[in-house]
Design a protein around this motif. Sequence first.
Motif, short mmCIF file in Angstrom:
data_model
loop_
_atom_site.label_atom_id
_atom_site.label_comp_id
_atom_site.label_asym_id
_atom_site.label_seq_id
_atom_site.Cartn_x
_atom_site.Cartn_y
_atom_site.Cartn_z
N UNK A 178 20.23 1.55 10.71
CA UNK A 178 18.99 0.85 11.08
C UNK A 178 17.86 1.82 11.45
N UNK A 179 18.11 3.10 11.28
CA UNK A 179 17.10 4.13 11.56
C UNK A 179 15.80 3.82 10.80
N UNK A 180 14.60 3.85 11.35
CA UNK A 180 14.25 4.29 12.71
C UNK A 180 13.98 3.14 13.68
N UNK A 181 14.73 2.04 13.56
CA UNK A 181 14.47 0.90 14.45
C UNK A 181 14.73 1.23 15.93
N UNK B 191 14.63 9.57 8.32
CA UNK B 191 15.92 8.88 8.50
C UNK B 191 16.94 9.42 7.50
N UNK B 192 18.23 9.41 7.88
CA UNK B 192 19.21 9.98 6.96
C UNK B 192 19.57 8.99 5.85
N UNK B 193 20.46 9.41 4.96
CA UNK B 193 20.71 8.64 3.74
C UNK B 193 21.42 7.30 4.02
N UNK B 194 21.92 7.12 5.25
CA UNK B 194 22.59 5.87 5.61
C UNK B 194 21.58 4.74 5.87
N UNK B 198 15.17 2.91 5.31
CA UNK B 198 14.58 3.88 4.38
C UNK B 198 14.72 3.37 2.94
N UNK B 199 15.87 2.75 2.70
CA UNK B 199 16.13 2.20 1.36
C UNK B 199 15.10 1.13 1.01
N UNK B 200 14.76 0.31 2.02
CA UNK B 200 13.84 -0.80 1.77
C UNK B 200 12.38 -0.32 1.79
N UNK B 202 11.31 3.00 2.21
CA UNK B 202 11.11 4.42 1.91
C UNK B 202 10.00 4.68 0.92
N UNK B 203 9.98 3.92 -0.19
CA UNK B 203 8.99 4.14 -1.23
C UNK B 203 7.58 3.84 -0.78
N UNK B 204 7.41 2.78 0.03
CA UNK B 204 6.07 2.33 0.39
C UNK B 204 5.41 3.21 1.44
N UNK B 205 6.19 4.10 2.10
CA UNK B 205 5.59 4.93 3.14
C UNK B 205 5.23 6.32 2.66
N UNK B 206 5.58 6.62 1.41
CA UNK B 206 5.26 7.95 0.88
C UNK B 206 3.75 8.13 0.74
#
Lengths: 195, 206
Positions: A178-181, B191-194, B198-200, B202-206
Amino acid sequence: MNSMDASLLIWLNGLSGNIKFLDDAMRLIASDYLMPLAFSLSMLGLWFSGKTSSQRLTYQITALIGISALSISNIVVWTINSLWNRPRPFLDHPDELNLLFYSPTDPSFPANPVAIGFAVAAAGWTVNRKFGLWLFTAASLYGFSRVYVGVFYPTDIVAGALVGIAVYRFTSYLRRALEPLVPMLVRLARGFSVG
Amino acid sequence: MSVNPNDVRNLFESHYFLFAFLSSLGTLQIAVTSSGIRGLWLTPYCRVTRWLGIFCIIMGILIFFGQPLFVDGPWAEGSVQAESTTREWGIASWDELAGARNVNDIHGGLDGVDQAFWFSLAVISAFAVSVFVGALSVKADTKEIRVDAKGDVTDGLTGLGHRSYFSNLPISMRNFRLEVRKFWRDGVRSADRWSLIQLIFGGSTE
């Protein structure tokens, strides 16, 4: 295994009834109110500890994970309870035990109070070994007192401890998922001057 | 037990709240003195505040577990026996005291959810008391703190090291509003790869 478990319980519970002070101390420690409050207070104290802001951030994230682990432990224990209804020892061995506590009506395995204690202790251990050791000792004493007063088998305590530690590990991974929540929550608390 | 469990629960709730409030206040005071968060100290003096915290915790425990000696409740006659249903309403004797509070939640004791609710309320109350008394204590100790706080832009608990909660709150809120977007973007990026976030996002914050 079961007979060994019962023998150990009967032997430990057999220590009761000899020294009134010890019986009273175990009744107090086994209480539903003293140790659970101590575990919650340890997380409250952790939140406000830390001398630098980075140390405080680490402590606060750990406190949040610890509190979450405490809550999730309850759910895990409840789930196991609904899968296996192990009777309380005073029901299986009514003539061999000296019951010093009220008769709980929920299943015996695993020990819920011990699971929450170990979940919090695992959180304490990750930030400070000494602090964690105190919490592990308190959680173990809580577990021992519950066997002493005759409401849990020793294996319930061991299973509760394992559940608590495992849930803490799981919650740590959940935090990463859930990082960075979680840091965001801490940052929000800082916005309200409580983080 | 010949009494209504709701009566027992009401009694336990008020007693437990006081216990949790005093213990939380004490813990809070010990923690804020060790980390130098002066804006929440109950007195301007570190050592006095810390001892006050220890006193609060001890009083909380003594009051909660000692109350059955003075307050009528479901702990008389038979509380030394395990079964809480056999008890009568009244005050406990010294011999019965250790087991007096051991009342099953189905007979009026507090279950985990009730305890979590009252504990949260107690923590909020303890924090509120620390905020108000802390503001007075900072005011009483203004000289030294004002010098420390000059030009200081720290916020949150760090800012409370020099200011009262009321002076610190606007600064903390302003900093939060200014930093929140960047904090989120940086958080998602690092955030790490877990991380599902970031998956959701990640792209929009670049």
